[in-house]
Structures are given as structure tokens and as C-alpha cells.
Write a protein that holds these residues in place. Structure first.
Motif, PDB file in Angstrom:
ATOM      1  N   ASP A 108      14.510  23.292   4.819  1.00 12.39           N
ATOM      2  CA  ASP A 108      14.025  24.458   4.096  1.00 12.39           C
ATOM      3  C   ASP A 108      14.486  25.744   4.769  1.00 12.39           C
ATOM      4  O   ASP A 108      14.802  26.735   4.098  1.00 12.39           O
ATOM      5  CB  ASP A 108      12.499  24.444   4.019  1.00 12.39           C
ATOM      6  CG  ASP A 108      11.973  23.324   3.131  1.00 12.39           C
ATOM      7  OD1 ASP A 108      12.714  22.895   2.218  1.00 12.39           O
ATOM      8  OD2 ASP A 108      10.829  22.869   3.364  1.00 12.39           O
ATOM      9  N   ASP A 109      14.522  25.754   6.096  1.00 10.71           N
ATOM     10  CA  ASP A 109      14.970  26.949   6.812  1.00 10.71           C
ATOM     11  C   ASP A 109      16.411  27.290   6.463  1.00 10.71           C
ATOM     12  O   ASP A 109      16.755  28.463   6.248  1.00 10.71           O
ATOM     13  CB  ASP A 109      14.833  26.743   8.318  1.00 10.71           C
ATOM     14  CG  ASP A 109      13.387  26.741   8.780  1.00 10.71           C
ATOM     15  OD1 ASP A 109      12.523  27.239   8.024  1.00 10.71           O
ATOM     16  OD2 ASP A 109      13.123  26.230   9.885  1.00 10.71           O
ATOM     17  N   ARG A 112      16.545  28.697   2.892  1.00 10.64           N
ATOM     18  CA  ARG A 112      16.101  30.095   2.820  1.00 10.64           C
ATOM     19  C   ARG A 112      17.158  31.021   3.395  1.00 10.64           C
ATOM     20  O   ARG A 112      17.395  32.121   2.874  1.00 10.64           O
ATOM     21  CB  ARG A 112      14.774  30.278   3.570  1.00 10.64           C
ATOM     22  CG  ARG A 112      13.552  29.951   2.746  1.00 10.64           C
ATOM     23  CD  ARG A 112      12.280  30.362   3.477  1.00 10.64           C
ATOM     24  NE  ARG A 112      12.107  29.607   4.710  1.00 10.64           N
ATOM     25  CZ  ARG A 112      11.483  28.449   4.795  1.00 10.64           C
ATOM     26  NH1 ARG A 112      10.975  27.892   3.713  1.00 10.64           N
ATOM     27  NH2 ARG A 112      11.368  27.819   5.947  1.00 10.64           N
ATOM     28  N   ARG A 147      14.938  35.523  -5.811  1.00 12.44           N
ATOM     29  CA  ARG A 147      13.639  34.871  -5.641  1.00 12.44           C
ATOM     30  C   ARG A 147      13.411  33.878  -6.782  1.00 12.44           C
ATOM     31  O   ARG A 147      12.924  32.768  -6.566  1.00 12.44           O
ATOM     32  CB  ARG A 147      12.521  35.917  -5.605  1.00 12.44           C
ATOM     33  CG  ARG A 147      12.336  36.579  -4.242  1.00 12.44           C
ATOM     34  CD  ARG A 147      11.313  37.715  -4.267  1.00 12.44           C
ATOM     35  NE  ARG A 147      10.088  37.342  -4.960  1.00 12.44           N
ATOM     36  CZ  ARG A 147       9.115  36.589  -4.431  1.00 12.44           C
ATOM     37  NH1 ARG A 147       9.253  36.120  -3.199  1.00 12.44           N
ATOM     38  NH2 ARG A 147       8.031  36.328  -5.119  1.00 12.44           N
ATOM     39  N   PRO A 156      10.627  26.660  -0.619  1.00 10.27           N
ATOM     40  CA  PRO A 156       9.282  27.207  -0.344  1.00 10.27           C
ATOM     41  C   PRO A 156       9.351  28.475   0.498  1.00 10.27           C
ATOM     42  O   PRO A 156      10.355  28.766   1.158  1.00 10.27           O
ATOM     43  CB  PRO A 156       8.619  26.076   0.438  1.00 10.27           C
ATOM     44  CG  PRO A 156       9.750  25.426   1.174  1.00 10.27           C
ATOM     45  CD  PRO A 156      10.947  25.513   0.251  1.00 10.27           C
ATOM     46  N   ASP A 157       8.258  29.242   0.473  1.00  9.98           N
ATOM     47  CA  ASP A 157       8.073  30.395   1.360  1.00  9.98           C
ATOM     48  C   ASP A 157       9.232  31.386   1.267  1.00  9.98           C
ATOM     49  O   ASP A 157       9.772  31.853   2.284  1.00  9.98           O
ATOM     50  CB  ASP A 157       7.905  29.936   2.812  1.00  9.98           C
ATOM     51  CG  ASP A 157       6.742  28.975   2.975  1.00  9.98           C
ATOM     52  OD1 ASP A 157       5.709  29.174   2.317  1.00  9.98           O
ATOM     53  OD2 ASP A 157       6.880  27.994   3.742  1.00  9.98           O
ATOM     54  N   GLU A 160       9.507  38.031   0.043  1.00 14.37           N
ATOM     55  CA  GLU A 160       9.088  38.765  -1.151  1.00 14.37           C
ATOM     56  C   GLU A 160       9.875  40.049  -1.370  1.00 14.37           C
ATOM     57  O   GLU A 160       9.973  40.530  -2.502  1.00 14.37           O
ATOM     58  CB  GLU A 160       7.596  39.082  -1.062  1.00 14.37           C
ATOM     59  CG  GLU A 160       6.722  37.835  -1.070  1.00 14.37           C
ATOM     60  CD  GLU A 160       5.250  38.170  -1.118  1.00 14.37           C
ATOM     61  OE1 GLU A 160       4.908  39.385  -1.176  1.00 14.37           O
ATOM     62  OE2 GLU A 160       4.430  37.237  -1.113  1.00 14.37           O
TER      63      GLU A 160
END
Length: 301
Positions: A108-109, A112, A147, A156-157, A160
Motif C-alpha cells: 500500500d505504501d 500511495r 484521489r 487505502p489512506d 486529502e
């Protein structure tokens, strides 16, 4: 049509509710050349994270089928920009992206971080080299667009704001950029591909010019020699001069999407979005059996 008419139109839109429309105008009408170069650089940066670079080398897609991998990536991302998230074309493109990613162990890192390059690198490139800087409306809309893409990919995460994406990118690169022999092979293959788009005698010059546009962390991660200060200054001034020239030209009347770029060469007879990309087989070319605990997956099916 006036030079700043598109910008006036953008400023009348809502940067969140109308994010797709604003991003589409920026990409296809205001900065098509700059976005193409910036997104190439965004993807290229990810190779300097050894885990990402090694995975790409194991799949052999970027070392043995570099043009096809480039074309497929451009066309899949472009389909969503042109048609939107809710259309059959857009959903098919996202489905293809997700199915490819689910075949590999991608954290996930890392996902992102890759998403952050799409948000941050184009803004930095355009502000440095394009005919005008991005407006705040465009920065917010670009952030919201990615986004949304990230949510469709099941990441995830997600940050914003643009500023949170920028902090993520800078901190991740500081912590993870490093030398890896396999990642260097992917980098060399990519630089070779870019040089192949132009007449052969220009290849060494183009490679040097490309290196002159890279920042110190990237050059250090790949162990590339830094071009001389004069060369670096001349190359960067030339790209800025192009932006100043574009500012003086009449504005683009018709949108130009990435599928129309001369660098996309692999589908002279057209393509089906559902056929783009790879179809990994577990156990072959670096494709492992999916492990629990990594996402790289999306809900779009």
C-alpha cells in the motif's frame, strides 16, 4: 478563442465537483505536451525505489517490451481522462489496471507513493517549464481526480490535499531512493526508448538532455554522472523557452489526448481497451502468487 479563455472557464467551475472536467481541460487543451513529459517523469521516478524497480525488472515488461509497456500505460490512463470514471471505457481501463496490479506483491505504501507522483510531479514540471503556472483550481482538481482514481484502485489512506501528497512524495523518496542494479536496467531501457523516438544520431544528445532534467536524488539513485553545469543550464533554459514560445501562440482549439501522441507507436491499427496491458501468470516473469496483506487492488470489476 483567447489565450486565457480556458483558464477563465476553469475558474468558473468547482475544483472538487468538477475535478474531472478541469483536469481534462488542463491535460488535453492547456498543457498536453507538458503533461506527457511530466507523467513520463513521474513513472520514471518510481524506478528509483528499489522494490518497485526490481519488480518491474522481474516482469521484463520494461526491459524487453519497453514500447508496448509505455503505450499500454499511457493508453489506460488516457482512457480514464478522456471518458471519465463512470463510463464503460473508463471502468474497463481501471479494471485492467487493477487486475494487473493484483498479480504482484505491491505494498500500500508503494501504491500511495506512485499515486503521489501523478499529483506532484506534473505540478512541479508545469510551474517550472510550461507557458503558465497551474492555478489553484487546477491543483485542487488534479488532487481530487487522483484521489478518485486511487479509490477506484482500492488504495487505502489516500492523502486529502496536494500538500499532503507533496509531503508524502518527498519523505518517501528521502527514505527509499537507492541503488539497485535491476532498477538501473529498467531506467536504461526507458532512456533508450525515449531516444528511439528521434533520429539515431541524436540519441546521445537526447540521453544527455534527459539526464540534465533529472534532479540530484534521481541521478544519485541510478549512479548516473551529473551533466555539466553549462549543459544542465542550457537544457533547462531551452525547455523554459519552449514554454514562453507556446504562450505567444494561439490557444489550442481542439483537445489533444495522449492516445494521439507520436510517442505511442504500438497500435497503428487501433486497440481495444480490454486488451491493453499484461495478463500475468503466477510463477512466470516475476509474477508471484498473491500474498495476503497487500492491496494494489480495486473494487472496480
Amino acid at each position: 478563442m483567447k489565450r486565457f479563455e480556458n483558464l477563465e472557464r476553469i475558474r468558473r467551475l468547482d475544483p472538487v465537483a468538477d475535478a474531472l472536467e478541469i483536469y481534462r481541460i488542463s491535460v488535453s487543451s492547456e498543457f498536453p505536451w507538458d503533461y506527457a513529459r511530466a507523467l513520463e517523469l513521474a513513472l520514471y521516478r518510481t524506478y528509483a525505489v528499489p522494490g518497485i524497480g526490481r519488480l518491474l525488472a522481474r516482469t521484463a515488461e520494461l526491459t524487453e517490451r519497453t514500447q508496448k509497456r509505455y503505450d499500454d500505460t499511457v493508453l489506460l490512463l488516457d482512457t480514464v481522462v478522456e471518458h471519465g470514471f463512470a463510463t464503460e471505457e473508463g471502468r474497463t481501463a481501471i479494471r485492467r489496471i487493477n487486475r494487473m496490479h493484483r498479480s504482484y506483491d505491491i505494498s500500500d505504501d508503494d501504491m500511495r507513493y506512485v499515486l503521489s507522483t501523478f499529483v506532484v510531479v506534473p505540478r512541479r514540471w508545469i510551474d517550472a517549464y510550461a507557458w503558465r503556472r497551474l492555478s489553484r483550481h487546477e491543483v485542487v482538481a488534479t488532487t481530487e481526480y487522483y484521489r478518485t482514481l486511487g479509490r477506484h484502485m482500492g488504495i487505502p489512506d489516500i492523502p486529502e490535499t496536494y500538500e499532503e501528497f507533496e509531503t508524502l512524495l518527498d519523505s518517501y523518496e528521502e527514505a527509499h531512493f537507492g541503488w539497485d542494479e535491476d532498477a538501473r536496467r529498467v531506467s536504461d531501457a526507458t532512456l533508450g526508448l525515449m531516444a528511439s523516438w528521434y533520429p539515431g544520431p541524436l540519441a546521445p544528445l537526447l540521453r544527455t538532455a534527459t539526464l540534465a532534467l533529472l534532479d540530484e536524488p534521481l541521478l544519485r539513485a541510478f549512479h548516473y554522472p551529473r551533466p555539466g553545469a553549462v549543459t544542465t543550464a542550457l537544457v533547462r533554459r531551452a525547455v523554459r523557452a519552449r514554454g514562453r514560445l507556446v504562450r505567444l501562440l494561439p490557444p489550442r482549439r481542439d483537445p489533444h489526448f495522449a492516445r494521439q501522441n507520436r510517442e505511442v507507436k504500438g497500435y497503428p491499427n487501433g486497440y481495444r481497451v480490454a486488451d491493453l496491458g499484461t495478463h500475468p501468470v503466477p510463477g512466470l516473469r516475476g509474477c508471484p502468487v498473491r500474498h495476503e496483506g497487500t492491496s494494489a487492488a480495486g473494487p472496480v470489476e
